[in-house]
Write a protein that holds these residues in place. Structure first.
Motif, PDB file in Angstrom:
ATOM      1  N   LEU A   7       0.842  -1.194   0.000  1.00  0.00           N
ATOM      2  CA  LEU A   7       0.000   0.000   0.000  1.00  0.00           C
ATOM      3  C   LEU A   7       0.875   1.241   0.000  1.00  0.00           C
ATOM      4  N   CYS A  23      -2.863   5.761   2.461  1.00  0.00           N
ATOM      5  CA  CYS A  23      -4.095   5.040   2.110  1.00  0.00           C
ATOM      6  C   CYS A  23      -5.038   4.969   3.311  1.00  0.00           C
ATOM      7  N   CYS A  40      -5.002   5.912  -1.705  1.00  0.00           N
ATOM      8  CA  CYS A  40      -6.208   5.200  -2.126  1.00  0.00           C
ATOM      9  C   CYS A  40      -7.191   5.127  -0.964  1.00  0.00           C
TER      10      CYS A  40
END
Lengths: 340, 340, 340
Positions: free
Chosen positions: C125, C129, C147
């Protein structure tokens, strides 16, 4: 070649093995021991790959293809480029499917009950099941051997699944009995109450929906499709039916064996389809109809009457396809005449 | 009889009790104390079951039925087989609904907050709520008494639900205020931003969607349907609306009271439906229309203009249904003439 | 004003700031330092709010509006009510979008990996995130920076997401490569196998689907839409495409840049859309078509042939829109004549 991050290729396989697996006939004179490592489209296939020709439309690509081997109808043998080994088949697409499955077999299911899955104590799971993270399996549910339950799936109380059935991420099932080898894709909704109520100016009165959904073996249901449970009789999906994405199946609908329902089509309550009916994309059937065996309903058709076995209908309201084309042509001529 | 794995029957009930529950009139001379144990269709009902006749189409089945009791319109009393007790009603289907609900009442909700549900500290839940496994309830959400939140449901921040509202497995709600006794079926998506952007060759520019979804009491929304939030005004679903599966409701749409939207229909942005409009399956309304009270839109219609109150329209583009049938008939005749 | 439970307004902003942010031209003589606190529709806007006029249809509302400022096309300046400050733009809706974004900017993402999220050890990741409750991220998945993965989302093995991509509640992704700044709304299904099988009386034979879904930057996909992976080639969604709710994208479909696909439309397998094609609601394209650049397909159209660049088609089967209107008019006249 398929992206190895997502797919694992098996093999290599010899032409003799491919012929045996697929039932194709190896062309006389071809080298039985020639090795093939993968499947590929005609345009990109190389000398160690096998391709297929399924439609006249792609004969040019076939004639230019560098594929080492190709599955073709015997009619096309004389068009094959030099050096290409031919696997002859009357049904090249089916043969290709079997060959592709040999190179990319379904992965063996690794049994596992994820620690975050919630499985009610009274649920019974056959051997070798895999239940992914966050799935919920209700009381008294019964899963056959080797079922694969995706992440976040909800299996309701007393639901029954046959062996080797797979349910995709986030799907939910209730009030249903499901057969073996069924594939239910992500987001599918099965068994909720149908759209049944008595219309009334003082407020519509919901009618209890007391039936189930019965799904036979080898059915496939596409992503985000919905299948309502019956009102008292059941909603029934016959063996081997193929249902695409975003399809609506209303309460009490009965699909015979091998029906094909393409994306975004809908079947309203109590309509019955006999075996091998094809309902193309975005078509709709009103309720209480009878659609005969092997009837074909064209895309976007709106069917308001029974359709006899073997007929092809088109349009809204749907008529025999010959009439549809005549009507369309007549209207084109009429509009042109008005212009003059 | 309904599958006892999925449904629990109450009763038995006497004919007098059924008459009282449903408002039907027991036929003179019928035995008030006769006991009935279940509902069943005309074809399969036995002497201790009650059925109903709602359409002329099934008179034959009625005349042959072995049902001990039957709900019928008074017009059909003289067709009843010997020994069948009659419950007389001007609205047999509504009466049946009430009788069936008496045999299969909504189960009492057993309060429970599942240990795997994630409920934000600032959310407030009324008494008697049930929150199933893996559900997520956001900050400052407010749930009325006896709400039933299914497995894997996501209730967004500040969402409000009225009492006795139910949300099915895997549905997600955000930016919405929902009334009492609302039924939201599995996979429904409420409150996501609508499809609003300024088209631009240099890249479409998304317009912030600053409204909410307001859902009034007694609404039902079918599986996998989608309701976008408004752009600034709200998207509004009036009291008692019945929405089927896979329906799309665009931003700023307003539905009056008691509207019925059948499966796979769609309503584009800012269109307003007055009370009791019926939008049949797969029909579509473009944006910014006004659909008058009690208008009916036939299946698959494409409505591009306002529809006056009480009108029935059909076709794409939709026209009054009388015109639609004339046009269809004229085209059939034209196509035939061309053949000669 | 937007409901503060769901939206947080920024500002206030001066007219000069709004002109700068949006690229609009402040009308000569307007007070550059006048303060505006919010956006609002023409009908409800007050003296400290800014509205916009995007269509002749709303000129009356514009003339009566109490908005302190308004974004308009220069053609309408002489209709403005006294005291209204004007922001002049050739593209008022786009300008409004930028102004509204200034008042309601996308909230800064607060990084967090929820303790109930299941993130496989081999997933990677990017920084910043946010992964919400119950989300599942598979082995070897790669997420770019910032994200936002919603509650209950399932990201399959080896899936790749670019930076600033958002996935809504309950969506599921597999076999796909997704770009940056993509918005995937709740319930979307990406990457499941397409509807590919060899029909066979002895049972349809599923064809392995060996491709991926490739989604480019700045794409938006609406709630409960479905995008199947390719059969060998990929399914491709070009940069900046806007896809609405309940849309079906079949295997091997290719969308160029900036295509707009409205709710409940469907694109069948292997069809290719060039840049900036618009497919209106409930329209359908059969498979293996080529739709030229900037073509427009009207709502509910059924397209069965290639469409040239720039054309607008309508109807089922779809024809050039001019022909469609002629045919419709001719049929209306024909039906009337028959009445006489």
């Amino acid at each position: 070649m398929a992206d190895p991050r997502f797919f694992t290729v098996s093999g290599p396989l010899t032409l003799a093995e491919l012929a045996e697996i697929s039932g194709a006939k190896l062309q006389t004179g071809a080298d039985r021991d020639r090795v093939v490592v993968d499947v590929a489209p005609l345009e990109t296939a190389g000398p160690d790959q096998v391709s297929f020709l399924d439609s006249k439309r792609y004969v040019e690509a076939f004639m230019r293809s560098k594929a080492g081997a190709c599955i073709v109808n015997p009619d096309f043998t004389d068009r094959a480029p030099d050096g290409m080994a031919l696997l002859l088949s009357e049904k090249p697409y089916k043969t290709y499917a079997l060959v592709a499955l040999a190179f990319y077999p379904k992965a063996e299911l690794e049994p596992c009950l994820h620690e975050t899955a919630i499985i009610e104590r009274t649920a019974r799971l056959g051997e070798g099941c895999r239940v992914e993270a966050g799935a919920v399996i209700g009381a008294r549910a019964e899963l056959g051997a080797r079922c694969h339950i995706g992440p976040g799936v909800v299996i309701g109380e007393s639901v029954v699944l046959g062996a080797d059935t797979m349910v995709g991420a986030g799907a939910s099932l209730s009030h249903c009995l499901v057969g073996a080898r069924v594939m239910i894709h992500p987001g599918v909704r099965i068994g909720q109450p149908g759209f049944g109520f008595a219309m009334d100016a003082g407020g519509h009165v919901k009618v209890p929906q007391l039936g189930r959904v019965v799904i036979h073996d080898d059915v496939e249901i596409g992503a985000n499709s919905t299948v309502d449970r019956g009102t008292g009789p059941d909603t029934v999906i016959g063996p081997g039916c193929m249902i695409d994405n975003l399809v609506q199946i209303g309460h009490n609908v009965q699909l015979g064996q091998g029906c094909v329902i393409v994306a975004q089509a809908g079947v309203a309550g109590s309509t019955k389809l006999e075996d091998n009916v094809v309902l193309a994309a975005q078509a709709g059937l009103i309720g209480h109809l009878h659609i005969g065996k092997e009837a074909r309903i064209a895309a976007q058709s709106g069917v308001m009457r029974d359709v006899p076995a073997g007929a092809t209908v088109c349009g809204a309201p749907a008529v025999p396809i010959r009439d549809f084309f005549r009507q369309t042509a007549a209207l084109v001529r009429l509009a042109k005449r008005k212009d003059e």
